[in-house]
Design an enzyme around this catalytic site. Structure first.
Site, PDB file in Angstrom:
ATOM      1  N   GLY A  91     113.189  12.135  19.002  1.00  0.00           N
ATOM      2  CA  GLY A  91     112.687  10.959  18.276  1.00  0.00           C
ATOM      3  C   GLY A  91     113.186  10.952  16.844  1.00  0.00           C
ATOM      4  CB  SER A  95     116.718   7.175  16.413  1.00  0.00           C
ATOM      5  OG  SER A  95     115.551   6.783  17.104  1.00  0.00           O
ATOM      6  NE  ARG A  96     112.593   3.145  16.794  1.00  0.00           N
ATOM      7  CZ  ARG A  96     111.278   3.023  17.015  1.00  0.00           C
ATOM      8  NH1 ARG A  96     110.463   2.623  16.063  1.00  0.00           N
ATOM      9  NH2 ARG A  96     110.770   3.316  18.200  1.00  0.00           N
ATOM     10  CB  VAL A 150     111.308  13.596  25.599  1.00  0.00           C
ATOM     11  CG1 VAL A 150     112.270  13.800  24.437  1.00  0.00           C
ATOM     12  CG2 VAL A 150     110.213  12.595  25.245  1.00  0.00           C
ATOM     13  CE1 TYR A 162     100.169   9.170  19.048  1.00  0.00           C
ATOM     14  CE2 TYR A 162      98.284   9.534  17.599  1.00  0.00           C
ATOM     15  CZ  TYR A 162      99.652   9.471  17.793  1.00  0.00           C
ATOM     16  OH  TYR A 162     100.512   9.708  16.734  1.00  0.00           O
ATOM     17  CB  ALA A 211      99.048  13.281  23.919  1.00  0.00           C
TER      18      ALA A 211
HETATM   19  P1  NDP Z   1     108.301   5.490  15.481  1.00  0.00           P
HETATM   20  O1  NDP Z   1     107.727   4.587  16.502  1.00  0.00           O
HETATM   21  O2  NDP Z   1     108.732   4.944  14.168  1.00  0.00           O
HETATM   22  O3  NDP Z   1     109.550   6.305  16.122  1.00  0.00           O
HETATM   23  C1  NDP Z   1     109.393   6.905  17.375  1.00  0.00           C
HETATM   24  C2  NDP Z   1     110.629   7.717  17.685  1.00  0.00           C
HETATM   25  O4  NDP Z   1     110.413   8.402  18.943  1.00  0.00           O
HETATM   26  C3  NDP Z   1     111.880   6.887  17.862  1.00  0.00           C
HETATM   27  O5  NDP Z   1     112.992   7.639  17.434  1.00  0.00           O
HETATM   28  C4  NDP Z   1     111.936   6.677  19.391  1.00  0.00           C
HETATM   29  O6  NDP Z   1     113.237   6.402  19.881  1.00  0.00           O
HETATM   30  C5  NDP Z   1     111.459   8.048  19.837  1.00  0.00           C
HETATM   31  N1  NDP Z   1     110.960   8.073  21.212  1.00  0.00           N
HETATM   32  C6  NDP Z   1     109.876   7.422  21.709  1.00  0.00           C
HETATM   33  N2  NDP Z   1     109.748   7.687  23.033  1.00  0.00           N
HETATM   34  C7  NDP Z   1     110.777   8.524  23.356  1.00  0.00           C
HETATM   35  C8  NDP Z   1     111.196   9.140  24.555  1.00  0.00           C
HETATM   36  N3  NDP Z   1     110.529   8.972  25.699  1.00  0.00           N
HETATM   37  N4  NDP Z   1     112.298   9.941  24.540  1.00  0.00           N
HETATM   38  C9  NDP Z   1     112.991  10.131  23.382  1.00  0.00           C
HETATM   39  N5  NDP Z   1     112.636   9.573  22.210  1.00  0.00           N
HETATM   40  C10 NDP Z   1     111.550   8.767  22.195  1.00  0.00           C
HETATM   41  O7  NDP Z   1     107.202   6.626  15.281  1.00  0.00           O
HETATM   42  P2  NDP Z   1     106.808   7.477  13.969  1.00  0.00           P
HETATM   43  O8  NDP Z   1     108.016   7.876  13.234  1.00  0.00           O
HETATM   44  O9  NDP Z   1     105.708   6.787  13.297  1.00  0.00           O
HETATM   45  O10 NDP Z   1     106.174   8.770  14.687  1.00  0.00           O
HETATM   46  C11 NDP Z   1     106.927   9.949  14.933  1.00  0.00           C
HETATM   47  C12 NDP Z   1     105.966  11.019  15.442  1.00  0.00           C
HETATM   48  O11 NDP Z   1     104.950  11.232  14.466  1.00  0.00           O
HETATM   49  C13 NDP Z   1     105.259  10.619  16.732  1.00  0.00           C
HETATM   50  O12 NDP Z   1     105.104  11.761  17.558  1.00  0.00           O
HETATM   51  C14 NDP Z   1     103.902  10.154  16.244  1.00  0.00           C
HETATM   52  O13 NDP Z   1     102.917  10.292  17.243  1.00  0.00           O
HETATM   53  C15 NDP Z   1     103.668  11.069  15.073  1.00  0.00           C
HETATM   54  N6  NDP Z   1     102.722  10.566  14.084  1.00  0.00           N
HETATM   55  C16 NDP Z   1     102.945   9.370  13.439  1.00  0.00           C
HETATM   56  C17 NDP Z   1     102.038   8.931  12.486  1.00  0.00           C
HETATM   57  C18 NDP Z   1     102.213   7.661  11.734  1.00  0.00           C
HETATM   58  O14 NDP Z   1     101.272   7.263  11.012  1.00  0.00           O
HETATM   59  N7  NDP Z   1     103.341   6.989  11.810  1.00  0.00           N
HETATM   60  C19 NDP Z   1     100.829   9.707  12.180  1.00  0.00           C
HETATM   61  C20 NDP Z   1     100.710  10.935  12.903  1.00  0.00           C
HETATM   62  C21 NDP Z   1     101.635  11.346  13.815  1.00  0.00           C
HETATM   63  P3  NDP Z   1     113.586   4.883  20.426  1.00  0.00           P
HETATM   64  O15 NDP Z   1     113.500   3.980  19.246  1.00  0.00           O
HETATM   65  O16 NDP Z   1     114.960   4.991  20.988  1.00  0.00           O
HETATM   66  O17 NDP Z   1     112.521   4.576  21.448  1.00  0.00           O
END
Ligand code: NDP
Length: 242
Positions: free
Chosen positions: A11, A13-14, A63, A153, A156
């Site tokens: 993950g 990429s963003r 994943v 969530y 997990a």
């Molecule tokens: P985003 O939605 O901005 O980014 C999610 C990232 O995960 C993308 O790169 C996406 O790729 C990738 N991804 C999702 N599903 C899959 C998959 N099945 N296989 C491979 N890659 C995958 O999320 P955030 O940056 O906000 O969150 C990142 C992590 O931090 C997560 O685990 C989230 O639960 C955790 N988190 C976030 C918080 C927040 O406030 N933002 C707070 C606490 C924890 P693609 O675009 O190609 O789908």
């Protein structure tokens, strides 16, 4: 024989993962940016690293797809020594449990938690052989406290903390350190649909966190300065007490 010292960010990429990839590339690692579907955002992250003089490549796999992940990881591990693994791929599908359908439960558990087994198992084997490695799992404040509408969530993200603690014990003898970060509310697309202003008022620092602030903590946990830290949960949440 693997040639370069690499950091793999699922993950990457963003959002938070992008900031982590940029930061670890700046720290000198070859950043392997995993993503699932959004190639444009992944390419953008790659370009940002290259523009900054860093080294990186994309690795597209889901994943949740055990077979695809195993194939991709086998190829990567043949070419690189993965010194740092950051588990950042995650989704949320919020719904009160009484209305939650099976897909909402399964997709969140599969993406956020079961991927721990799928991704960590092959990578940690290489780390154990090398007697060197850092694994950093991105959990969440939601995994430490209950949040309404996030039974899937929270389950997990709490599961990640348990898995991290057990793995830390299994790997400590071989200098493979395993930790988790629990971000609070971080400014990314994942918060879309939420009232950011109202959220900020619930946080002692009165603002959301930035992806770069999470990335700085990852950078520290990957550094030699964190060589005596394993099995820990590091909170990056603006002062929320749990
Ligand atoms: P985003 O939605 O901005 O980014 C999610 C990232 O995960 C993308 O790169 C996406 O790729 C990738 N991804 C999702 N599903 C899959 C998959 N099945 N296989 C491979 N890659 C995958 O999320 P955030 O940056 O906000 O969150 C990142 C992590 O931090 C997560 O685990 C989230 O639960 C955790 N988190 C976030 C918080 C927040 O406030 N933002 C707070 C606490 C924890 P693609 O675009 O190609 O789908």
């Amino acid at each position: 024989m693997a040639e370069k010292h690499a950091a793999l960010i699922t993950g990457g990429s963003r959002g938070i993962g992008r900031a982590i990839a940029l930061r670890l590339a700046k720290d000198g690692y070859h950043a392997i940016i995993n993503f699932r579907v959004n190639t444009a955002e992944a390419q953008r992250t790659l370009q940002l690293i290259v523009n900054d003089g860093g080294s990186a490549e994309l690795s597209q796999f889901d994943v949740v797809d055990r077979k695809a992940a195993a194939t991709a990881l086998e190829g990567l591990l043949a070419r690189y020594t993965v010194e740092v693994l950051v588990l950042c791929a995650g989704i949320r599908r919020d719904e009160a449990l009484v209305f939650m359908n099976e897909d909402q439960w399964d997709s969140v558990l599969d993406t956020n938690l079961s991927s721990f087994y799928t991704v960590v198992k092959p990578v940690v084997q290489q780390m154990l052989l090398n007697r060197n490695g850092r694994i950093i799992a991105i959990s969440s404040t939601s995994g430490e406290s209950g949040v309404q509408g996030q039974v899937n969530y929270c389950a997990a993200k709490a599961g990640i903390i348990g898995a991290m603690k057990a793995l830390a014990l299994e790997c400590a003898k071989r200098n493979v350190l395993v930790n988790a970060i629990t971000p609070g509310f971080i400014e990314t697309e994942m918060l879309s649909g939420m009232d950011r202003k109202a959220l900020a008022q619930t946080i002692p620092l009165k603002r959301l966190g930035t992806p770069e602030e999470v990335a700085a903590t990852v950078s520290f946990l990957a550094s030699s300065g964190a060589g005596y830290i394993t099995g820990q949960v590091i909170r990056v949440n603006g002062g929320i007490y749990l």
